[in-house]
Design a protein around this motif. Structure first.
Motif, PDB file in Angstrom:
ATOM      1  N   LYS B 336       0.856  -1.178   0.000  1.00  0.00           N
ATOM      2  CA  LYS B 336       0.000   0.000   0.000  1.00  0.00           C
ATOM      3  C   LYS B 336       0.894   1.230   0.000  1.00  0.00           C
ATOM      4  O   LYS B 336       1.777   1.350   0.847  1.00  0.00           O
ATOM      5  N   LYS B 338       1.188   5.267   0.439  1.00  0.00           N
ATOM      6  CA  LYS B 338       0.477   6.430   0.986  1.00  0.00           C
ATOM      7  C   LYS B 338       1.281   7.676   0.638  1.00  0.00           C
ATOM      8  O   LYS B 338       2.418   7.818   1.083  1.00  0.00           O
ATOM      9  N   LEU B 339       0.691   8.538  -0.175  1.00  0.00           N
ATOM     10  CA  LEU B 339       1.364   9.760  -0.602  1.00  0.00           C
ATOM     11  C   LEU B 339       0.438  10.929  -0.274  1.00  0.00           C
ATOM     12  O   LEU B 339      -0.690  10.957  -0.768  1.00  0.00           O
ATOM     13  N   ALA B 340       0.895  11.855   0.555  1.00  0.00           N
ATOM     14  CA  ALA B 340       0.021  12.888   1.113  1.00  0.00           C
ATOM     15  C   ALA B 340      -1.227  12.156   1.632  1.00  0.00           C
ATOM     16  O   ALA B 340      -1.081  11.250   2.436  1.00  0.00           O
ATOM     17  N   THR B 341      -2.424  12.478   1.136  1.00  0.00           N
ATOM     18  CA  THR B 341      -3.595  11.782   1.686  1.00  0.00           C
ATOM     19  C   THR B 341      -4.119  10.686   0.760  1.00  0.00           C
ATOM     20  O   THR B 341      -5.181  10.145   0.975  1.00  0.00           O
ATOM     21  N   GLU B 343      -4.085   6.940  -1.057  1.00  0.00           N
ATOM     22  CA  GLU B 343      -3.653   5.573  -0.807  1.00  0.00           C
ATOM     23  C   GLU B 343      -3.925   4.761  -2.055  1.00  0.00           C
ATOM     24  O   GLU B 343      -5.010   4.835  -2.613  1.00  0.00           O
ATOM     25  N   ARG B 398       6.703  12.683  -1.757  1.00  0.00           N
ATOM     26  CA  ARG B 398       7.269  11.606  -0.938  1.00  0.00           C
ATOM     27  C   ARG B 398       6.139  10.712  -0.453  1.00  0.00           C
ATOM     28  O   ARG B 398       4.988  11.112  -0.392  1.00  0.00           O
ATOM     29  N   PHE B 399       6.483   9.474  -0.113  1.00  0.00           N
ATOM     30  CA  PHE B 399       5.434   8.499   0.222  1.00  0.00           C
ATOM     31  C   PHE B 399       5.998   7.446   1.154  1.00  0.00           C
ATOM     32  O   PHE B 399       7.211   7.340   1.332  1.00  0.00           O
ATOM     33  N   VAL B 400       5.109   6.700   1.753  1.00  0.00           N
ATOM     34  CA  VAL B 400       5.548   5.525   2.503  1.00  0.00           C
ATOM     35  C   VAL B 400       4.905   4.287   1.878  1.00  0.00           C
ATOM     36  O   VAL B 400       3.901   4.382   1.183  1.00  0.00           O
ATOM     37  N   VAL B 402       3.366   0.539   2.904  1.00  0.00           N
ATOM     38  CA  VAL B 402       2.890  -0.242   4.039  1.00  0.00           C
ATOM     39  C   VAL B 402       2.904  -1.710   3.646  1.00  0.00           C
ATOM     40  O   VAL B 402       2.390  -2.086   2.594  1.00  0.00           O
TER      41      VAL B 402
END
Ligand SMILES: Nc1nc2c(ncn2[C@@H]2O[C@H](COP(=O)(O)OP(=O)(O)OP(=O)(O)O)[C@@H](O)[C@H]2O)c(=O)[nH]1
Ligand SMILES: [Mg+2]
Lengths: 268, 575
Positions: B336, B338-341, B343, B398-400, B402
């Motif tokens: 998954k 998640k970049l800013a808001t 998904e 930028r993103f994370v 999951v």
């Protein structure tokens, strides 16, 4: 026109509250009646434009300072809050109290009571007004901090939290403690209360040379020597004080890592 | 101090190799500037007395019992600190390799950094890795602080040697340290007061150097970026809520909303308290706007101003990522993102090269990334999203990633890749497109105890007439059935294993054949009337803010988890 320190803290807290509301399922806010949860309530109203889209939870140990309870009921009525009051009656009937040892008392009447209310209502998220500058184990908290089924906090192995991407995925039965004012200091709280003109319980204001700096149970919360009977005076006093905020809270003093031990098991 | 003269606050992270003295330097700085409550100092005194140790400034930061017993920082913390010039948040980060995820959690919040190096030990593995992370995280304001000068007899030569070594590593990364400082955290040399032990150093001490850093204000001058966080409808107002990540907005401004690019006008800015009433809002503010045209807006979309450089919209991007997961990141696996808001599901389409952050060696052709690896990758997204290149807009670039329940990776966008037409869609029929995970495999990972999904090998969307794979490793479908892809409102009919039609759901008539949803779960519907009922409940859920548990209740009511799907244990599949 640029944002000042309080503006920045406020914006961050509102972002966190909205994130919790959007991403967590059943949400509740712990309301301890003190200054921090009062600021939290205010921030929630700002975040949702006057609405508060989740219930408030007060864990009543039945040892609270009586004025706190009267204030709680009055404010809840005035603001029309959806208020859940919970007490661990089993423990009280079994005779648990501060005379049985402070840590045992905290564990039963706060930690265990909180666990009961989370189970009963099936909360996925609990908004809690803890701050990093209060004490050591809180200084290491995440903004979204997971608790296991039995409320355990795996503090030596916390997941990464970066760029405001919070932990919103977790197994059913666990819950997230959301900490919107983690970055605020005690002084920030008071300066914000003054700036926003937020109504606050008057136990914080000095009477007869004494006032409360932190509110808790009557038996374990001491007053400090103070002449500060206005917000300005409290802020001035805090700028010069050298004692810790929770110095009057006896459960913290039991041993050097008392709070860490309590919080590992679910204490707020 | 006069509040108005104060400069904007700065977040400063202290990084470097384990035991090089990060926590000590911060503790000493706070102690020497009288920034700590007496209670905190007394508590440390009590602990060292009980254990018979000398005073440890690091304990002022290392609050956990485990940290103090082992003399090591495990997790990051932040502490407010005020000088005559401005407010700071000082972030302590752990140096041990095992806690790199915590170092990153701390450093990601910073706009400046102190990179600490032990004078005696010199530049070590984590000095380099942390230096590399600073460049990746976009932290440009860096001071190199050479600590423990007392252990090298305050030698000027040693200082210059260590400073040179660090500089030689950082420069190719584009990190140009603004200053080099010789200090001793433990002895207090050059922390808050000038040291008599190093007369050869004529620069400012650490405390004064902090005030010489300049906060960048350019975020206000950038084009507007307002990612939608939520849409509120508590009363008759429809408020689009979010935090402005760059630029500014004002009532009356025309705005464009991406990915669609639709335009409207800001009618007003919502407020609760009279003092918050305003006509303009700036970067950093959590705001809420009311717009003229009420079309369907949702979380994840990015608002900007027309005429400004728009965000990229694509379902493929090139990124630098760092991996913090216990389980490796595998090429071909999905995570998954998640970049800013926003998904979205992201598949690792390619691992272009991996870089060893400690020596900058790079390697091609890797099939997986392990804990603490850094790599350049191509991500293929299930659907197109709006984003920026990190160099231009940090917050939307930028993103994370999951993995299962945890954030396991972080990344910055290097470039938008050409959108893969049709990619991300499982079914296409002219203008009718639908997503779907019908042919993806579901596994139970015996290492992480999570259910993971691996994208099906076929990348081309299916069209009318195509044969579909009825049987996979973890699913088996009948010869005749209908697929209802609710989120895209599309129905696909399969007869004798071939696609007979792809229609808008509105034109679909219940055929009496088995129904499955877009993820391959059987639908518990056996009559036209029941179908109508389910679709109307779904529409209600999709159009308003509902709790995940309500969605789960809907899924439990209407879907079979294991009618056609049979979860397999996952151990080692060949990519
Ligand atoms: N002699 C001397 N010892 C120092 C100095 N600074 C730190 N130390 C000692 O070095 C040890 C490690 O210091 P810490 O501050 O815990 O190091 P750290 O970089 O925070 O370590 P981690 O957070 O675990 O990576 C402690 O025993 C300190 O007392 C210094 O300037 N001189
Ligand atoms: Mg440390």
């Amino acid at each position: 026109m640029a944002m000042d320190h309080l503006d920045q803290l406020e914006a961050e807290s509102i972002y966190i509250l909205r994130e919790a509301y959007k991403k967590l399922g059943k949400l509740g806010m712990l309301w301890s009646i003190g200054k921090d949860s009062t600021v939290l309530l205010w921030l929630a109203k700002k975040a949702f434009y006057g609405h508060v889209p989740f219930p408030f939870i007060h864990v009543d140990t039945k040892h609270k300072i009586p004025e706190m309870i009267a204030y709680r009921d009055r404010v809840a009525k005035e603001l029309g809050l959806d208020l859940i009051v919970h007490t661990n009656w089993e423990a009280i009937h079994a005779g648990i109290g501060p005379d049985k040892g402070r840590l045992a008392c905290c564990k039963a009447l706060k930690t265990e009571a909180l666990r009961q209310v989370v189970k009963q209502h099936g909360f996925d998220g609990l908004i809690v007004g803890v701050r990093r500058d209060e004490e050591g184990s809180r200084s290491k908290e995440r903004v979204f901090s997971e608790r296991t089924q039995d409320d355990g906090w795996d503090y030596t192995n916390q997941p990464p939290e970066l760029w405001n991407q919070f932990k919103t995925d977790f197994p059913k039965g666990n819950h997230i403690r959301v900490h919107p004012i983690l970055a605020w200091s005690e002084l920030d709280i008071w300066e914000y209360i003054r700036r926003e003109n937020i109504p606050i319980i008057d136990l914080y204001f000095a009477k007869n040379g004494k006032r409360y700096r932190s509110l808790g149970c009557a038996c374990c919360t001491g007053q400090i020597e103070s002449e500060a009977d206005t917000l300005d005076k409290i802020i001035e006093e805090l700028k010069h004080t050298k004692t810790g905020e929770r110095a009057g809270r006896k459960q913290d003093q039991e041993d050097a890592y008392a709070m860490q031990k309590l919080r590992k098991e679910g204490y707020m | 101090m006069d509040e108005k003269l104060k400069q904007e606050g700065l977040h400063i992270v202290v990084v470097g190799h384990v035991d090089h003295g990060k926590s000590t330097v911060i503790g000493r700085l706070l102690y020497d500037t009288d920034s700590l409550p007496q209670g905190a100092v007394d508590k440390v005194k009590r602990i060292v007395r009980e254990t018979g140790k000398p005073f440890e400034y690091a304990y002022l930061l290392d609050a956990f019992e485990e940290e103090q017993k082992q003399g090591i920082t495990i997790d990051t913390t932040q502490i407010q600190f005020v000088t005559k010039k401005r407010e700071y948040v000082i972030i302590d980060a752990p140096g041990h390799k095992e806690f790199l995820k915590n170092m990153i959690s701390g450093a990601a919040n910073a706009n400046a950094a102190l990179l600490l190096v032990d004078a005696k030990q010199g530049v070590q593995e984590q000095s380099k890795r942390h230096g590399y992370m600073l460049s990746l995280l976009g932290i440009e304001k860096v001071y190199v602080v050479v600590n423990k000068m007392d252990l090298v007899d305050y030698s000027e030569e040693v200082f210059h040697k260590v400073a040179e070594d660090m500089k030689a590593f950082l420069e190719p990364l584009g990190v140009k340290p603004l200053r080099y400082l010789p200090v001793s955290g433990y002895q207090g040399d050059n922390i808050a007061a000038k040291s008599a032990n190093m007369p050869w150093y004529d620069g400012p001490v650490l405390l004064d150097s902090l005030d010489l850093l300049e906060a960048s204000k350019e975020i206000l001058d950038k084009d507007l970026r307002l990612p939608i966080q939520d849409v509120f409808k508590f009363d008759d107002r429809r408020i689009i809520a979010g935090r402005i990540e760059a630029g500014k907005l004002a009532v009356g401004d025309e705005i464009a909303i991406y990915p669609s690019g639709r335009r409207t006008v800001i009618q007003s800015i919502a407020y609760w308290q009279e003092r918050d009433k305003k006509e303009r809002a700036l970067a950093g503010e959590s705001t809420g706007i009311i717009v003229r045209d009420e079309f369907f807006n949702q979380r994840g979309e990015i608002i900007t101003t027309p005429g400004a450089k728009a965000p990229h919209v694509s379902n493929r991007l090139r990124a630098s990522i760092f991996w913090m997961g216990r389980n490796p990141l595998r090429k071909g696996s999905t995570y998954k993102l998640k970049l800013a808001t926003q998904e979205v599901e992201a598949e690792v389409a390619d691992i272009v090269k991996t870089i060893d952050a400690a020596n900058l060696d790079s390697r091609e052709g890797a099939k997986e990334l392990r804990l603490n690896d850094v790599a350049e990758v191509i991500l293929s997204l299930k659907e197109a999203i709006a984003f920026d290149v990190f160099q231009e807009h940090q917050a939307t670039g930028r993103f994370v990633l999951v993995d299962g329940y945890d954030v396991a990776g972080g990344g910055i966008v290097i470039a938008a890749e050409k959108a893969d037409e049709g990619a991300g869609f499982a079914f296409v029929n002219g203008g009718i497109r639908a997503r779907g995970d019908v042919f993806d495999e579901f596994y139970y990972d015996i290492e992480s105890y999570n259910v993971t999904k691996v994208a099906a090998a076929v990348k081309k969307p299916y069209q009318v007439g195509d044969e579909i794979p009825r049987r996979g490793i973890s699913y088996e479908y009948p010869a005749d059935f209908d697929i209802l892809i609710l989120r895209d409102q599309v129905a696909v009919s399969v007869r004798q294993g071939r696609i007979e039609s792809i229609l808008p759901l509105a034109d679909y008539e219940y055929s009496g054949r088995p129904l499955i949803n877009g993820r391959g779960f059987g639908i518990k519907v056996y009559k036209a009337k029941e179908l109508k009922e389910m679709l109307s409940v779904y529409r209600e859920l999709a159009s308003s803010h509902v709790e995940p548990r309500v969605k789960a209740a809907f899924a439990n009511r209407y879907f079979f988890l294991n009618q056609y799907r049979h979860l397999q244990f996952y151990f080692d599949y060949v990519i």
